[in-house]
Design an enzyme around this catalytic site. Sequence first.
Site, PDB file in Angstrom:
ATOM      1  CG  ASP A   1      -3.920   4.592  -3.226  1.00 36.95           C
ATOM      2  OD1 ASP A   1      -3.029   4.030  -2.567  1.00 36.95           O
ATOM      3  OD2 ASP A   1      -5.118   4.512  -2.943  1.00 36.95           O
TER       4      ASP A   1
ATOM      5  CG  ASP B   1      -1.916   1.114   1.200  1.00 34.82           C
ATOM      6  OD1 ASP B   1      -2.127   1.699   0.116  1.00 34.82           O
ATOM      7  OD2 ASP B   1      -2.493   1.425   2.259  1.00 34.82           O
TER       8      ASP B   1
END
Length: 412
Positions: free
Chosen positions: A284, A103
Site C-alpha cells: 500500500d 493511492d
Amino acid sequence: MFPTVSLTAFLLLAVSVAANPIVVRKPSVSLSFARHLNVTGAHDLVQKDQARAKNLVSVSKAKQSGTLSSSAVVSVGVTNVGVVYVASVGVGSPPTSYSLLIDTGSSNTWVGAGKAYVHTSTTVQTTDRVSVTYGSGSFSGTEFRDTVTVGTGLVIPGQSIGVASTSTGFAGFDGILGIGPVDLTLGTLSPDTNTLIPTVTDNLFSQGTITSDLVSVSFEPTTTTSVKNGELTFGGTDSTKFTGTLTFIPGTGTFPASEFWGINESIRYGASTSILSTTAGIVDTGTTLILIATDAFNRYKTATGGVPDAATGLLKITSTQFNNLQSLFFTTGGRAFELTANAQIWPRALNTFIGGTSGSIYLVVNDIGSPTGSGLDFINGYTFLERFYSVFDTTNNRVGFATTAFTTATTN
Ligand SMILES: *[C@@H]1O[C@H](CO)[C@@H](O)[C@H](O)[C@H]1NC(C)=O
Ligand SMILES: *[C@@H]1O[C@H](CO)[C@@H](O)[C@H](O)[C@H]1NC(C)=O
C-alpha cells in the site's frame, strides 16, 4: 514543485507513428511524482497509519456482510497521511492541473479538495453522487466524466472522476489518483450503487493507450521533506528503476487482503527468528510505515530491543542496538526480500519532523493494531516500497517486486 512527466519513450514512438498508418500502442508511459512530509504532531504518523489499517479491514467486512449503510458511503482507506506522494494530473481541455495523492489502496480518482474544478468543453456531468470515506478523511460530491491528462501528453477521454463538494483531511492537496483494484469503487456512486468506475490505468488499457493493465511504482528513500523522486509507469515497467529480475506474487485469496493489492508473505528477523508466519496482508502506497500484527510486532520488539517512544509512537533503539540490528526478510513469491538495518529506521535527518529528537534512532516497523488472523496481518507501506520496485498487475491479479539501487542504500 509540481512533478513533470518523463515522456521520452512516448515521443520517440509518436515520431514513428506519424510515418506509419498502423496504430502503434505505447508500451508504457511514465509519470514522475514528488514526496512530501507533513506530520503535525507527536504520534501522528503511527496513529494515521493505524487508523487507515483499521478502516481498510472494517469497511471490507461491512461491505462483505452487506451492513454498509445504504447511503453508499464506502471507506477504502487513505488520507491525511503524514508523508504523501503527489502527482500532477490534468483535467479538462485545456487541462487544469491538480495535485493528487497517489493511492494503491483506493480506486476513485477525484479532484476539488483544494483547487476548484474548472468546467471546459469536455466536461460531462453525470446524475450520480459519489462519496468515499477514508481512514481519517472523506469526500462527497458529484461524478463527472472528463478528459484526464497524465502529465503533458497522455490523454484519457471520458475518465469518470469525482468532484468534491465537501472534503475533509486533504489540506494542501486537490484529491486522489486512485490506482487500487477497480472493485474498491463498488458502492461509491449513488444511485448507481452497483456500478464500477474504471481506474485511470483500466481506461488507458481499454482505450488501447497502454498494452498491459498494470502500473509500476518507483520510490526512493529520501532525507529531505519534499523531493521529486517517484515514478509511476502505466502499462509496463521501467528497467532503469530496478535491478535484477522482477518476482511476481499471486494475489492472495484471503479476505479482506484480497480486496486490495493483497499477497501472502512471511517475515523473519536475522537468520532464524520468525516474526510472522505466512499470512495475508497488503502492499500500500498510502501507508507510511510497515505495519505487522500485534503478536508479530511484539516478537520484533523483543528481537531488536526497541522501546516504545512516547513522542513518536515508534520503537526507539540505541546506537549499539542499531549496530547489532539484523536484516528483516520478507519472503513472498518464493523469494526473500531483505530489508537492511538502515532500511528499518526512519531517516534520522527527519526525526524532528515526526516529533522525535535528532540523534535518536527510530524503527519504521510498527503494530497494525490487531493480532494475527485478521486476514490483513501486514501492510508493506512505502518505507518498504522505497527499497523495492513494485508492479501492480490487474490483468494477472499479481504484485511484482524487484530490488533497486536503493535496496541496500545507507541513506537513513
Ligand atoms: C500540512 O497539514 C496541515 C493539516 O494537517 C495543513 O493545514 C497544511 O496545509 C499541510 N501543509 C502542506 C505543505 O501540505
Ligand atoms: C494464501 O494463504 C492462504 C491461507 O494460508 C491460502 O489458503 C492461499 O492458498 C494462499 N494463496 C496464495 C495465492 O498463495
